[in-house]
Design a protein around this motif. Structure first.
Motif, short mmCIF file in Angstrom:
data_model
loop_
_atom_site.label_atom_id
_atom_site.label_comp_id
_atom_site.label_asym_id
_atom_site.label_seq_id
_atom_site.Cartn_x
_atom_site.Cartn_y
_atom_site.Cartn_z
N ARG A 164 0.80 -1.22 0.01
CA ARG A 164 0.03 -0.07 0.01
C ARG A 164 0.88 1.09 0.00
N SER A 165 0.91 1.92 -1.05
CA SER A 165 1.87 3.22 -1.36
C SER A 165 1.00 4.32 -1.89
N PRO A 166 0.10 5.09 -0.89
CA PRO A 166 -0.82 6.03 -1.53
C PRO A 166 0.05 7.19 -1.86
N THR A 167 -0.08 7.85 -2.94
CA THR A 167 0.66 9.06 -3.29
C THR A 167 0.01 10.31 -3.15
N GLY A 168 -1.34 10.21 -2.49
CA GLY A 168 -2.06 11.44 -2.10
C GLY A 168 -2.95 11.09 -0.96
N PRO A 169 -3.55 12.12 -0.30
CA PRO A 169 -4.43 11.75 0.79
C PRO A 169 -5.61 10.77 0.47
N VAL A 170 -5.78 9.69 1.51
CA VAL A 170 -7.11 8.66 1.23
C VAL A 170 -8.01 8.84 2.08
N SER A 171 -9.11 8.59 1.91
CA SER A 171 -10.30 8.42 2.78
C SER A 171 -10.12 7.54 3.90
N ALA A 172 -11.15 7.39 4.96
CA ALA A 172 -11.27 6.35 5.62
C ALA A 172 -11.84 4.97 5.03
N ALA A 173 -12.89 5.54 3.93
CA ALA A 173 -13.65 4.44 3.48
C ALA A 173 -12.67 3.76 2.42
N THR A 174 -11.65 4.31 1.84
CA THR A 174 -10.60 3.72 1.18
C THR A 174 -9.83 2.70 2.02
N VAL A 175 -9.31 3.17 3.11
CA VAL A 175 -8.62 2.45 4.12
C VAL A 175 -9.13 1.18 4.57
N ALA A 234 -0.60 21.87 1.95
CA ALA A 234 -1.22 22.23 1.14
C ALA A 234 -1.45 23.71 1.39
N PRO A 235 -1.76 24.54 0.61
CA PRO A 235 -2.28 26.19 0.71
C PRO A 235 -3.40 25.98 1.59
N ASP A 236 -4.59 25.39 1.35
CA ASP A 236 -5.65 25.51 2.30
C ASP A 236 -5.25 25.10 3.71
N LEU A 237 -4.55 23.91 3.92
CA LEU A 237 -3.93 23.28 5.19
C LEU A 237 -3.29 24.28 6.03
N GLN A 241 9.29 21.18 -2.53
CA GLN A 241 9.08 20.75 -3.97
C GLN A 241 7.61 20.48 -4.06
N PHE A 242 6.96 20.88 -5.30
CA PHE A 242 5.79 21.11 -5.47
C PHE A 242 5.15 19.94 -6.40
N GLU A 243 4.34 19.22 -5.82
CA GLU A 243 3.66 18.00 -6.79
C GLU A 243 2.22 17.68 -6.36
N ASP A 244 1.56 17.53 -7.54
CA ASP A 244 0.18 17.15 -7.26
C ASP A 244 -0.48 17.95 -6.35
N GLY A 245 -0.21 19.54 -6.45
CA GLY A 245 -0.99 20.24 -5.47
C GLY A 245 -0.37 20.40 -4.23
N ARG A 246 0.59 19.71 -3.77
CA ARG A 246 1.18 19.70 -2.29
C ARG A 246 2.58 20.11 -2.32
N TYR A 247 2.89 20.38 -1.26
CA TYR A 247 4.24 20.85 -0.97
C TYR A 247 4.93 20.01 0.13
N VAL A 248 6.09 19.34 -0.28
CA VAL A 248 6.85 18.61 0.62
C VAL A 248 8.28 19.05 0.48
#
Length: 315
Positions: free
Chosen positions: A53-64, A259-262, A288-295
């Motif tokens: 399991r290697s999510p590349t973005g935020p996942v929901s509780a339902a997905t988990v 992310a900017p909103d967070l 580094q900016f990737e897929d709308g997020r900063y890391v």
């Protein structure tokens, strides 16, 4: 150099071991070391079923939740734990759903989590993650000798010899004096790897980048690779960053991304102000900016954490 960690982790994952859970957290800053140890553990367990399991973005509780609807048994490897929570109301629901799934599995499946140190310490304060992953293997930095052995082992597959150049740098001269060997070639190699260890902090993936940056010439006729001075680490420059910037880096290291909103919600600024601030740090080479997020920039992650830890901002 990971035999002790391997033995501890394997005991925690075996089905005949004590306790209810078969779960191990590999916690550290060296992604290469974590992945290598996880692969060794999978081989040691001899599991027929391996799920990654290697999510590349935020996942929901339902997905988990769907992760636990499949058959049980074997080994499940989770990389990207930081995508199971967000610093917002209700944002830890996916992580808590994951913890509940491990509890309900009741040891039928072996779980291996690979996670950065700041993310782990943050996640266990907001969930019962440390209760179900009581076996925590701390991936300590490599010693200078271990780092040398790891890189020489990798380089030996190239078929090229190595030639290490001496340096007039004072730090080099001190290390060279302390090496205490009469063989000039061996002394230069040992000194070079001590300088690499100092620059990388014993983190293998950082050492590999510095290794490549140190190559000054590849002599095809003599099959020799010449290594120049090790580049200076960025720690001193990171220490000079203003405190608000370091606070931003700490927050990103703890969650693994932002992310900017967070960021706007956490620091009580407008979204436009958050976007501008984060974009400026990316422009400066810190993020580094990737897929709308900063890391954090990968090569700066360990130095940033070490600087923040020296200030007492991390455990």
């Amino acid at each position: 150099g990971r035999e002790h960690e391997y033995a501890d982790a394997l005991r925690g994952l075996r089905s005949d071991g004590p306790g209810l859970f078969r779960s191990v957290a590999l916690v550290g800053l060296d992604t290469i070391g974590r992945r290598a140890l996880a692969s060794a553990l999978i081989r040691g367990l001899g599991a027929g079923r391996i799920v990654r399991r290697s999510p590349t973005g935020p996942v929901s509780a339902a997905t988990v939740g769907t992760w636990f609807e499949e058959e049980t048994g074997g080994v499940v490897v989770i990389e990207g734990l930081h995508h199971l929570f967000e610093l917002r109301p209700g944002g830890f629901a996916p992580l808590r759903r994951f913890v509940r799934g491990v509890v309900e599995d009741r040891g039928r499946t072996a779980f291996i989590v690979m996670v950065d140190t700041p993310v782990w310490h943050f996640a266990v304060r907001a969930s019962a993650l440390d209760a179900v992953f009581a076996q925590v293997v701390s991936m300590r930095p490599l010693t200078a000798d271990e780092l040398e052995a790891a890189l020489i082992s990798r380089h030996s597959m190239s078929g090229y010899g190595l030639q290490f150049e001496a340096s007039t740098d004072l730090a080099w001269q001190v290390q060279d004096l302390l090496s205490r060997t009469e063989d000039a070639t061996l002394r230069r190699q040992k000194t070079w790897f001590r300088m690499l260890h100092h620059a990388s902090g014993g983190i293998l993936h950082d050492a590999l980048r510095l290794w490549m940056a140190s190559v000054v010439d590849v002599d095809e006729s003599d099959a020799v690779m010449r290594m120049g001075p090790v580049p200076q680490p960025p720690v001193s420059r990171i220490r000079r960053l203003p405190e608000p910037t370091l606070l931003t880096l700490r927050q990103i290291a703890s969650q693994g991304w932002t992310a900017p909103d967070l960021y706007a919600g956490q620091f009580r600024v407008t979204r436009e102000e958050a976007e501008t601030h984060l974009a400026a740090l990316a422009h400066a080479g810190l993020l580094q900016f990737e897929d709308g997020r900063y890391v954090l920039m990968p090569h700066l992650a360990a130095p940033v954490v070490n600087v923040l830890a020296s200030r007492g901002w991390f455990q």
